[in-house]
Write an enzyme that holds these catalytic residues in place. Sequence first.
Site, mmCIF file in Angstrom:
data_model
loop_
_atom_site.group_PDB
_atom_site.id
_atom_site.type_symbol
_atom_site.label_atom_id
_atom_site.label_comp_id
_atom_site.label_asym_id
_atom_site.label_seq_id
_atom_site.Cartn_x
_atom_site.Cartn_y
_atom_site.Cartn_z
ATOM 1 C CE1 TYR A 189 -3.558 2.664 0.440
ATOM 2 C CE2 TYR A 189 -1.996 3.607 1.989
ATOM 3 C CZ TYR A 189 -3.124 3.727 1.204
ATOM 4 O OH TYR A 189 -3.809 4.918 1.159
ATOM 5 C CG ASP A 198 5.751 3.974 1.504
ATOM 6 O OD1 ASP A 198 5.887 4.706 2.505
ATOM 7 O OD2 ASP A 198 4.676 3.850 0.867
HETATM 8 C C1 LIG Z 1 -0.555 5.816 4.821
HETATM 9 C C2 LIG Z 1 0.480 5.391 3.871
HETATM 10 C C3 LIG Z 1 0.700 6.089 2.659
HETATM 11 C C4 LIG Z 1 -0.150 7.254 2.233
HETATM 12 O O1 LIG Z 1 -0.072 8.328 3.103
HETATM 13 P P1 LIG Z 1 -1.219 9.467 3.078
HETATM 14 O O2 LIG Z 1 -0.702 10.481 4.029
HETATM 15 O O3 LIG Z 1 -2.483 8.790 3.534
HETATM 16 O O4 LIG Z 1 -1.338 9.960 1.677
HETATM 17 C C5 LIG Z 1 1.716 5.649 1.834
HETATM 18 N N1 LIG Z 1 2.485 4.603 2.166
HETATM 19 C C6 LIG Z 1 2.303 3.911 3.315
HETATM 20 C C7 LIG Z 1 3.208 2.766 3.628
HETATM 21 C C8 LIG Z 1 1.281 4.267 4.203
HETATM 22 O O5 LIG Z 1 1.089 3.565 5.337
#
Ligand SMILES: *Cc1c(COP(=O)(O)O)cnc(C)c1O
Length: 423
Positions: free
Chosen positions: A147, A241
């Site tokens: 995600y 990420d």
């Molecule tokens: C929550 C999340 C996102 C997106 O962040 P937002 O601030 O909701 O746009 C991206 N990558 C990971 C791993 C996340 O947990």
Amino acid sequence: MGSQPDWYARGLGHVWRPYAQMKTEPDPLAIVAAHGSRLVLADGRELVDGIGSWWTACHGYGHPHIREAVERQLQLMPHVMFGGLAHEPALTLARRLVELLGAPFERVFFSDSGSVAVEVAMKMAVQAWLNRGERGRTRLLAFRGGYHGDTFATMAVCDPDEGMHALFAGALPEHPVLDLPRDEATTTALEVFLEAHARELAGIMVEPLVQGAGGMIFHAPEVLRRLRAAADRHGLYLIFDEIFTGFGRTGSMFAFEQAGVRPDIVTLGKGLTGGTLPLAATVASAEVAAAFWSDDPGHALMHGPTYMANPLGCAAANASLDLFETEPRLDQVRAIARQLEAGLSICRGRPGVCDVRVKGAIGVVELERPPDLVALKARFAEAGVWIRPFGRTIYLTPAFTISPDDLSALTRAIDQVACQLAR
Ligand SMILES: *Cc1c(COP(=O)(O)O)cnc(C)c1O
């Protein structure tokens, strides 16, 4: 429930709620305040918070050190544009993040949400190749279960089902999505894919150690070492990420520390401001940054969110980093992990429960079948806890400052409510 406040009755029909079929889902709870690990509802009840507002609120709600830093900044300058202007909260935060992440990181791009931070990472990886004179490397390799956000570019690197790749076909860019290299078969499949397609790729994108919103799925540090080796073999940028995993959630400040490998680009968000203000960051290695450092204006990264490096958000993030230095956050995460393990282990082997797993301050009970979510949410609220499962996955991502008693209330509710309903 009691009667709802006037603002609630008059306003609810006018807000779009997140991830909700608003016609059929139960109405949200009216909330008026939050402190520590507690949510205060409009009817006066308090719920113990097991989610930490999508795992952002690592110091609990309303920590005075963050509040004071934000109040001070509010007096001085809540916001100015970042184009052509530089301010102390942003430059201090950038320096501190680079020091905390260590080599090879050098330069921080600030944005206002995690999705944008991931988009910036993707743009950096693709443009770094263009700036180096190599065309055709327009794709990122991503993984099932991942995600990375809800915007079109980030949906395209999410799990194909979660990112609704079929429904939005044509609207989404196409990126290859493989299984994580967890074993020999998937490692071979990755290598076969890269042999054939590495020259179309700018990089590899992964959430290190825990795929969060895609289902709280864990993988071994070895997986990250395989990805680093594959990226090196094929000359690809590796992007971690860490928006979910960063700032202590998995037991180390950043998840990559546990694998002993470093990415070329890392994205941060969520816990960056301790759950107080929207701020995210994309941090590039010296080598990535060097691909943009040029006399050619065409080699610049053309991106600049209106609220880039918002001073209030940066002040909150600096104060949050102070707390990681002055309060024993990583020890607290270790204690939470032990208590989650003890408290959730009684769910193991219960009928209807297929897995129980704990990593740092993340506890997961996975059911065999999706529970009746409406009944489940209502019973959790009756039990005095705020727990919001995704489908079959019941999870806890509490504040690191949660008391042992509040954490027990959460694990007890999972056992007594979720494991009973799953039978
Ligand atoms: C929550 C999340 C996102 C997106 O962040 P937002 O601030 O909701 O746009 C991206 N990558 C990971 C791993 C996340 O947990």
